[in-house]
Design a protein around this motif. Structure first.
Motif, short mmCIF file in Angstrom:
data_model
loop_
_atom_site.label_atom_id
_atom_site.label_comp_id
_atom_site.label_asym_id
_atom_site.label_seq_id
_atom_site.Cartn_x
_atom_site.Cartn_y
_atom_site.Cartn_z
N PRO A 67 65.18 60.79 30.79
CA PRO A 67 64.22 59.63 29.88
C PRO A 67 63.64 61.02 29.39
CG PRO A 67 64.66 58.52 32.03
CD PRO A 67 64.59 59.85 32.06
N PRO A 111 59.40 51.96 22.00
CA PRO A 111 59.39 52.91 22.99
C PRO A 111 58.98 54.08 22.23
CG PRO A 111 61.25 52.35 23.07
CD PRO A 111 61.10 51.41 22.01
N TRP A 126 65.04 56.49 24.43
CA TRP A 126 65.87 55.06 25.37
C TRP A 126 66.60 54.38 25.29
CZ3 TRP A 126 66.50 50.33 24.18
CH2 TRP A 126 66.23 49.08 25.01
N TRP A 170 62.57 45.48 22.40
CA TRP A 170 60.88 46.13 21.60
C TRP A 170 60.20 46.03 20.59
CZ3 TRP A 170 64.00 50.72 18.22
CH2 TRP A 170 64.90 51.53 19.65
#
Length: 381
Positions: free
Chosen positions: A85, A47, A53, A42
């Motif tokens: 996703p 994200p 995620w 990250w």
């Protein structure tokens, strides 16, 4: 890296994996691996949907572990079950997960320990300190709890009493300042209070509100602890105090007294006193007598000794303290305080210094060290 964000998302991600068929121990391991991956990835770019995620990565980790252990299973079919996703449901599953962890297959003490570790975010050391047991003992208890629920379907939630105990311990750890979980514990207890008509839920919420109302006054600008008697009561949150007392009075009127209501009654008497000198210590002792009857807790007996010392004089408090095991956490600090009030400054200074060495955190250690230094300065003067 937003650690608070990761901590807040963990319960929901864990719940989603359990709902999808992962047993609790495997789901927890997968979520922990996903969190490690988030810490690594990250910082290069957050994200758009952090929760989605984490769900995707955690589920992949779970599948990888499952395939490694059960190579004969249909890999393609299991892979098709991977959540796609994209945005995950914006639902707060934390309270439900507390109930799921309080599973009937576990003893109450094991359920509390497991939930504090898996959902509450506390370390094994912090949980051991709350239970007054060695860290190694608590580590074994948590490991046994994980083995017990491994492979168990979480379709029978646990009881309210166990969930209340977990919320209480999470709040206490947050209130101590080691982990800032107090506000989260209050939020979850409010949700439980709105959903369940239970006097002990009301008692716990009242207790949290009354303690949290004093939080701003508990530390000085330099971070040092300010004892209750020396706190600026003008900094107490009167709105929270009024709410807590109102909730408590309604619960007590139902005449179903429990531990949390009795503790809240003690907190209410402190909150209701305009000054420390006007505290109704006689009533506080009476409430501690009720708590001893309800719990027979050594910590309650220790707090009662302090209250007796205030209500009936320090020698009465020392007599009550003499009945307790001197290895009890904060026993030495209480003895130092009572000896100081009794005028034995040399002994009190020595005990304060001894208590400082045993203190569980830096703020308390510094406070006790300053108490010892203050008395030593008076003795030399």
């Amino acid at each position: 890296m937003n650690e608070d964000l990761l901590r807040s998302l963990t319960p929901s991600v864990l719940t989603i994996l359990v709902r999808r068929g992962a047993d609790f121990a495997a789901a927890e391991d997968a979520v922990q691996e996903a969190l490690v991956e988030a810490v690594r990835v990250w910082p290069a770019g957050m994200p758009r949907d952090p929760k989605g995620w984490l769900v995707t990565v955690a589920w992949r980790k779970f599948l990888d572990a499952t395939r490694a252990d059960t190579a004969r299973r249909r890999r393609e079919d299991r892979f098709d079950e991977e959540p796609a996703p994209g945005p995950a449901p914006a639902v707060d599953d934390t309270l439900q997960l507390y109930f799921l962890c309080a599973h009937p297959a576990l003893t109450p003490s094991s359920a509390v320990a497991l939930t504090l570790r898996a959902v509450g975010g506390l370390t094994t050391r912090q949980i051991a300190r709350a239970y007054l047991v060695p860290e190694a003992t608590m580590a074994q208890r948590i490991s046994r709890a994980k083995r017990t629920v491994s492979g168990v379907r979480f379709d029978r939630p646990g009881d309210v009493a166990t969930v209340l105990r977990v919320l209480y311990l999470v709040f206490n750890e947050g209130y101590s300042g080691d982990v800032d979980l107090a506000a989260e514990a209050i939020r979850l207890t409010r949700r439980l209070f709105a959903a369940i008509d239970h006097p002990e839920v009301a008692g716990l919420l009242a207790l949290m509100l009354l303690h949290h109302a004093r939080r701003a006054a508990r530390t000085a600008p330099d971070g040092s602890l300010v004892p209750l008697a020396e706190q600026d009561r003008g900094r107490w949150d009167t709105t929270s105090i009024a709410e807590g007392i109102g909730i408590l009075q309604a619960a007590l009127a139902r005449d179903r007294l429990g531990e949390f209501q009795a503790q809240a009654a003690v907190a209410a008497l402190h909150a209701d006193a305009p000054t420390a000198e006007e505290t109704d210590w006689v009533q506080i002792v009476e409430w501690y007598d009720e708590l001893v009857r309800l719990t027979d807790s050594p910590v309650v007996r220790l707090n009662r000794a302090v209250a007796v010392g205030e209500a009936d004089g320090p020698r009465a408090g020392l007599a009550a303290l003499a009945e307790l095991d001197d290895s009890l956490p904060r026993h030495t600090a209480v003895a130092a305080y009572l000896h100081e009030r009794d005028g034995d400054l040399a002994r009190a200074a020595r005990l304060y210094a001894e208590a400082a060495h045993k203190a569980p955190d830096l703020a308390e250690r510094d406070h006790l060290t300053r108490c010892a230094a203050r008395l030593n300065t008076r003795l030399r003067g």
